[in-house]
Design a protein around this motif. Structure first.
Motif, mmCIF file in Angstrom:
data_model
loop_
_atom_site.group_PDB
_atom_site.id
_atom_site.type_symbol
_atom_site.label_atom_id
_atom_site.label_comp_id
_atom_site.label_asym_id
_atom_site.label_seq_id
_atom_site.Cartn_x
_atom_site.Cartn_y
_atom_site.Cartn_z
ATOM 1 N N PHE A 164 112.018 68.696 3.298
ATOM 2 C CA PHE A 164 113.204 69.098 2.534
ATOM 3 C C PHE A 164 112.775 69.380 1.098
ATOM 4 O O PHE A 164 112.531 68.462 0.326
ATOM 5 N N SER B 195 123.342 61.153 2.069
ATOM 6 C CA SER B 195 123.122 60.971 3.511
ATOM 7 C C SER B 195 123.956 59.804 3.998
ATOM 8 O O SER B 195 124.118 58.816 3.284
ATOM 9 N N ASP C 16 122.739 65.713 -6.157
ATOM 10 C CA ASP C 16 122.169 65.390 -4.849
ATOM 11 C C ASP C 16 121.605 63.981 -4.961
ATOM 12 O O ASP C 16 120.552 63.763 -5.534
ATOM 13 N N ALA D 8 121.086 67.493 3.786
ATOM 14 C CA ALA D 8 120.526 68.826 3.545
ATOM 15 C C ALA D 8 121.642 69.861 3.691
ATOM 16 O O ALA D 8 121.755 70.793 2.882
ATOM 17 N N VAL E 288 119.099 66.417 -9.136
ATOM 18 C CA VAL E 288 118.554 65.911 -7.876
ATOM 19 C C VAL E 288 117.968 64.530 -8.093
ATOM 20 O O VAL E 288 117.206 64.317 -9.044
ATOM 21 N N GLY F 3 124.360 62.112 9.035
ATOM 22 C CA GLY F 3 125.511 62.842 8.525
ATOM 23 C C GLY F 3 125.325 63.036 7.040
ATOM 24 O O GLY F 3 124.436 62.447 6.430
ATOM 25 N N GLY G 225 112.956 56.021 3.093
ATOM 26 C CA GLY G 225 113.956 57.085 3.227
ATOM 27 C C GLY G 225 114.141 57.837 1.927
ATOM 28 O O GLY G 225 115.210 58.345 1.633
#
Ligand SMILES: *Cc1c(COP(=O)(O)O)cnc(C)c1O
Length: 457
Positions: free
Chosen positions: A177, A289, A251, A147, A218, A299, A388
């Protein structure tokens, strides 16, 4: 009604049955819990209830103490079959990472110093160079989570200007998110193009104007439009962006560095491109991520062209989002494992790759340990999920132990309340313990605790 019958705070707080609680939580916390419990009892009494006695209050207090202790983060067994379960802490770390954390975080370290030259260096320099090499790109920047990575890219490169994104990608990833909200917070203006199910390159092209700062793609993560759907290939989008002198930000979410195992259908594997594939397709900045498919600590990474990353690094926001030394300590051994191709050393990758045969043998091991309690169980084929936000429906073949019986909720609750809580899944009226997400080192504890829960039925 005699409120005077209520015990005194200090008296109750010093009760011998709360000795353990005082030891673990401290006298102050226990006294505060006692005060709350007595206040509650007083209120109930004023409303006409029976005045609570000492024993009743002590029982309530034990409950409150238990609750308080339960709020601490502790190890559990994930038998849900969801590999990257955000509520269960996503990726378990490799042993080498744990050892490195112990060495480095319990000591002073070379976090920002070059030990040969004795001069100051940039935090994360080494890890970033290694990550860039693994992703076959020029540079990498580490931040707190993905994020933060997306926020930094948009804020630095596009605040006060426009970012073009497909309407079909304006999704909520989970855990709150939401891409449109992050975009808004970055100060960039969102330009939505296309429709939910169809976006073409021409839609992006028409939207570009002199206020456009970037194009954003995305990864749709946990949702998937089937049927009449279309969006341009990443490569086509990159070509358009570059023709207009704009960066293409991707992303990606998951952070896959290697190919997914062959037993996942090719159609599903294509939906989860690796970081390297995004770089090769021309994305200028890829955000992901570290604690999803990458298999590391919480992280975020931004990898890509140096000219953009230098700009990001110089932004004051980068300082607010920087990684800490514990993250770096955990990350570096993981980079080593990827460099050596030792995927078995990375728990998430090992779980992802385990063969059904191996899983079946492990479940058989549980059954053997259950002895007379095994009668109520059965080894069954099942399907595990990556989770996830990654390939939500790409279901991995797996093997589970099914517990039959009427009292599924009671069994599931018994498992959650075990010493090392076990999280299972209830499906078609049965409790299922999926072996794919159970760490092999937890097999023995799982079996012993399951035996106890079944014996108590
Ligand atoms: C998971 C995910 C995020 C958020 O990542 P965090 O590391 O949890 O901050 C953002 N974008 C995508 C596409 C994701 O899958």
């Amino acid at each position: 009604m005699s409120l005077r019958k209520l015990p005194k705070v200090d008296h109750l707080a010093l009760d011998s049955s709360l000795a353990d609680a005082r030891e673990r939580l401290g006298t102050k916390v226990v006294t505060a819990l006692v005060r709350e419990a007595i206040a509650g009892a007083r209120l109930r009494a004023l409303e006409g209830a029976e005045v609570a006695g000492r024993e009743e209050l002590l029982a309530e207090l034990r409950q409150r103490v238990h609750q308080r202790l339960g709020q601490e983060v502790r190890a559990v067994i994930n038998a849900t079959g969801v590999l990257l379960h955000t509520n269960l802490g996503r990726a378990p770390l490799p042993i080498a990472s744990l050892q490195r954390i112990q060495e480095v975080a319990g000591s002073y370290s070379t976090l920002e110093i070059d030990d040969e030259l004795g001069v100051r260096t940039r935090r994360g320099l080494g890890a970033e160079a290694r990550l860039a090499a693994l992703c076959e790109t020029e540079d990498a920047l580490l931040v707190n989570n993905n994020a933060a990575a997306v926020l930094l890219c948009l804020s630095t490169l596009a605040a006060g200007r426009r970012v073009i994104v497909s309407r079909g990608e304006l999704v909520e990833i989970g855990g709150g998110f939401r891409i449109p909200e992050v975009l808004a917070r970055s100060g960039a203006e969102l330009v939505e193009v296309g429709t939910t199910n169809r976006t073409r390159v021409q839609d992006y092209e028409r939207a570009v104007d002199d206020r456009t700062a970037a194009m954003l793609r995305v990864h749709p993560s946990n949702f998937h439009i089937t049927g009449f759907a279309e969006r341009p290939a990443l490569q086509e989008l990159a070509q358009l962006a570059h023709a207009r002198g704009l960066p293409l930000i991707k992303d990606l979410g998951g952070g896959l560095l290697v190919d997914l195992p062959e037993f996942i259908p090719a159609r599903d594997r294509e939906r989860e491109p690796s970081v390297g594939a995004c770089v090769a397709a021309g994305a200028d900045l890829v955000c992901f991520s570290l604690d999803k498919l990458f298999g590391g600590p919480q992280g975020g990474a931004i990898v890509g062209a140096r000219r953009w990353l230098t700009t990001l690094r110089e932004d004051p926001l980068a300082r607010a989002l920087r990684v800490d030394k514990v993250t770096l300590a955990a990350l570096e051994p993981l980079l080593g494992a990827y460099e050596r191709g030792a995927l078995d050393e990375i728990p998430v990758q090992a779980m992802l790759r385990a063969s059904e045969e191996t899983l079946r043998m492990r479940v058989q091991g549980w059954v053997d340990a259950l002895a007379e309690q095994a009668a109520a169980t059965k080894i069954v084929p099942t399907r595990a999920a990556i989770g996830g936000g990654t390939l939500a429906e790409a279901l991995l073949p797996s093997v589970a132990l099914a517990v039959d019986g009427e009292r599924t909720e009671v069994v599931a609750q018994g498992l959650r309340q075990a010493n090392v809580p076990i999280f299972a899944r209830i499906e078609e009226g049965r409790v299922l313990l999926d072996a794919r997400t159970v760490l092999p080192a937890q097999d023995a504890v799982l079996a012993a605790q399951l035996k106890q829960v079944l014996a108590a039925q």
